[in-house]
Design a protein around this motif. Structure first.
Motif, PDB file in Angstrom:
ATOM      1  N   ILE A  95      40.517  51.673  42.361  1.00  0.00           N
ATOM      2  CA  ILE A  95      41.770  51.724  43.109  1.00  0.00           C
ATOM      3  C   ILE A  95      42.254  50.298  43.329  1.00  0.00           C
ATOM      4  O   ILE A  95      41.611  49.515  44.028  1.00  0.00           O
ATOM      5  CB  ILE A  95      41.583  52.447  44.450  1.00  0.00           C
ATOM      6  CG1 ILE A  95      41.084  53.864  44.205  1.00  0.00           C
ATOM      7  CG2 ILE A  95      42.887  52.451  45.238  1.00  0.00           C
ATOM      8  CD1 ILE A  95      40.678  54.592  45.448  1.00  0.00           C
ATOM      9  N   GLN A  96      43.393  49.955  42.709  1.00  0.00           N
ATOM     10  CA  GLN A  96      43.991  48.638  42.849  1.00  0.00           C
ATOM     11  C   GLN A  96      45.248  48.751  43.694  1.00  0.00           C
ATOM     12  O   GLN A  96      46.038  49.670  43.513  1.00  0.00           O
ATOM     13  CB  GLN A  96      44.377  48.068  41.495  1.00  0.00           C
ATOM     14  CG  GLN A  96      43.232  47.844  40.557  1.00  0.00           C
ATOM     15  CD  GLN A  96      43.696  47.229  39.257  1.00  0.00           C
ATOM     16  OE1 GLN A  96      44.703  46.544  39.208  1.00  0.00           O
ATOM     17  NE2 GLN A  96      42.972  47.486  38.191  1.00  0.00           N
ATOM     18  N   GLN A  97      45.436  47.806  44.591  1.00  0.00           N
ATOM     19  CA  GLN A  97      46.636  47.775  45.406  1.00  0.00           C
ATOM     20  C   GLN A  97      47.098  46.338  45.543  1.00  0.00           C
ATOM     21  O   GLN A  97      46.299  45.427  45.696  1.00  0.00           O
ATOM     22  CB  GLN A  97      46.378  48.363  46.793  1.00  0.00           C
ATOM     23  CG  GLN A  97      46.065  49.834  46.762  1.00  0.00           C
ATOM     24  CD  GLN A  97      45.813  50.397  48.153  1.00  0.00           C
ATOM     25  OE1 GLN A  97      45.349  49.693  49.030  1.00  0.00           O
ATOM     26  NE2 GLN A  97      46.123  51.668  48.327  1.00  0.00           N
TER      27      GLN A  97
ATOM     28  N   LEU B 151      40.871  45.620  45.475  1.00  0.00           N
ATOM     29  CA  LEU B 151      40.305  46.445  44.417  1.00  0.00           C
ATOM     30  C   LEU B 151      39.055  47.117  44.961  1.00  0.00           C
ATOM     31  O   LEU B 151      38.126  46.449  45.438  1.00  0.00           O
ATOM     32  CB  LEU B 151      39.932  45.605  43.187  1.00  0.00           C
ATOM     33  CG  LEU B 151      39.134  46.311  42.104  1.00  0.00           C
ATOM     34  CD1 LEU B 151      39.964  47.397  41.440  1.00  0.00           C
ATOM     35  CD2 LEU B 151      38.632  45.326  41.071  1.00  0.00           C
ATOM     36  N   LYS B 152      39.059  48.440  44.916  1.00  0.00           N
ATOM     37  CA  LYS B 152      37.863  49.207  45.271  1.00  0.00           C
ATOM     38  C   LYS B 152      37.361  49.846  43.990  1.00  0.00           C
ATOM     39  O   LYS B 152      38.021  50.715  43.421  1.00  0.00           O
ATOM     40  CB  LYS B 152      38.195  50.274  46.314  1.00  0.00           C
ATOM     41  CG  LYS B 152      36.985  51.016  46.800  1.00  0.00           C
ATOM     42  CD  LYS B 152      37.331  51.965  47.923  1.00  0.00           C
ATOM     43  CE  LYS B 152      36.098  52.673  48.415  1.00  0.00           C
ATOM     44  NZ  LYS B 152      36.417  53.621  49.484  1.00  0.00           N
ATOM     45  N   ASP B 153      36.215  49.365  43.514  1.00  0.00           N
ATOM     46  CA  ASP B 153      35.714  49.861  42.240  1.00  0.00           C
ATOM     47  C   ASP B 153      35.012  51.204  42.416  1.00  0.00           C
ATOM     48  O   ASP B 153      34.897  51.729  43.517  1.00  0.00           O
ATOM     49  CB  ASP B 153      34.820  48.831  41.544  1.00  0.00           C
ATOM     50  CG  ASP B 153      33.540  48.542  42.299  1.00  0.00           C
ATOM     51  OD1 ASP B 153      33.259  49.216  43.302  1.00  0.00           O
ATOM     52  OD2 ASP B 153      32.811  47.635  41.876  1.00  0.00           O
ATOM     53  N   ALA B 154      34.550  51.743  41.321  1.00  0.00           N
ATOM     54  CA  ALA B 154      33.939  53.073  41.313  1.00  0.00           C
ATOM     55  C   ALA B 154      32.671  53.138  42.166  1.00  0.00           C
ATOM     56  O   ALA B 154      32.316  54.193  42.668  1.00  0.00           O
ATOM     57  CB  ALA B 154      33.621  53.490  39.882  1.00  0.00           C
TER      58      ALA B 154
ATOM     59  N   LYS C 248      38.971  41.722  48.106  1.00  0.00           N
ATOM     60  CA  LYS C 248      40.297  41.404  48.645  1.00  0.00           C
ATOM     61  C   LYS C 248      40.643  39.961  48.340  1.00  0.00           C
ATOM     62  O   LYS C 248      39.783  39.084  48.408  1.00  0.00           O
ATOM     63  CB  LYS C 248      40.336  41.604  50.154  1.00  0.00           C
ATOM     64  CG  LYS C 248      40.195  43.026  50.606  1.00  0.00           C
ATOM     65  CD  LYS C 248      40.308  43.100  52.118  1.00  0.00           C
ATOM     66  CE  LYS C 248      40.144  44.514  52.619  1.00  0.00           C
ATOM     67  NZ  LYS C 248      40.275  44.585  54.080  1.00  0.00           N
ATOM     68  N   GLU C 249      41.904  39.724  48.001  1.00  0.00           N
ATOM     69  CA  GLU C 249      42.409  38.374  47.786  1.00  0.00           C
ATOM     70  C   GLU C 249      43.752  38.252  48.487  1.00  0.00           C
ATOM     71  O   GLU C 249      44.517  39.212  48.558  1.00  0.00           O
ATOM     72  CB  GLU C 249      42.565  38.081  46.296  1.00  0.00           C
ATOM     73  CG  GLU C 249      41.257  38.069  45.555  1.00  0.00           C
ATOM     74  CD  GLU C 249      41.420  37.911  44.062  1.00  0.00           C
ATOM     75  OE1 GLU C 249      42.533  38.111  43.551  1.00  0.00           O
ATOM     76  OE2 GLU C 249      40.424  37.600  43.405  1.00  0.00           O
TER      77      GLU C 249
END
Length: 116
Positions: free
Chosen positions: A33-35, A80-83, A89-90
């Motif tokens: 999940i990318q934001q 980015l929350k990976d699998a 966080k940046e």
């Protein structure tokens, strides 16, 4: 007796279904999940003091947050929350002067010459 068996089977099925989200089954694909805005160090290295807002927008893209009360500050966030559930966080905040020229920036990235 038969009602108790049906009730226990229903309870067992409900328990197994609810455990699907808790347990990690092998072979089940989960999405990353990318934001936000993807910002790289190469993009930040292109930033130079005195750049216009248009030039900064060309290099970094549209800011995620433009505050109405402080239009001379743009905020870029990325998560980015990976699998596996690891969260990365940046953050990058860009500041402009009165003439809408890039004054400085701060955040998780550094300027190529060491000062931001």
């Amino acid at each position: 007796m038969q009602k108790a068996v049906k009730l226990s089977i229903a309870a067992a099925c409900l328990l197994m279904i609810s455990a699907c989200s808790y347990l990690k089954f092998p072979g089940v694909y989960t999405l990353d999940i990318q934001q936000g805005n993807i910002i790289t160090q190469d993009m930040v290295d292109q930033l130079k003091p005195g750049m216009t807002k248009r030039q900064v927008r060309f290099v970094l893209g549209t800011p995620l947050i433009t505050d109405t009360f402080t239009p001379d500050r743009w905020d870029y966030y990325y998560s980015l929350k990976d699998a596996n559930g690891k969260l990365t966080k940046e953050r990058l905040t860009v500041f402009f002067d009165e003439e809408d020229k890039l004054a400085r920036f701060s955040g998780d990235f550094r300027a190529e010459n060491g000062d931001s």
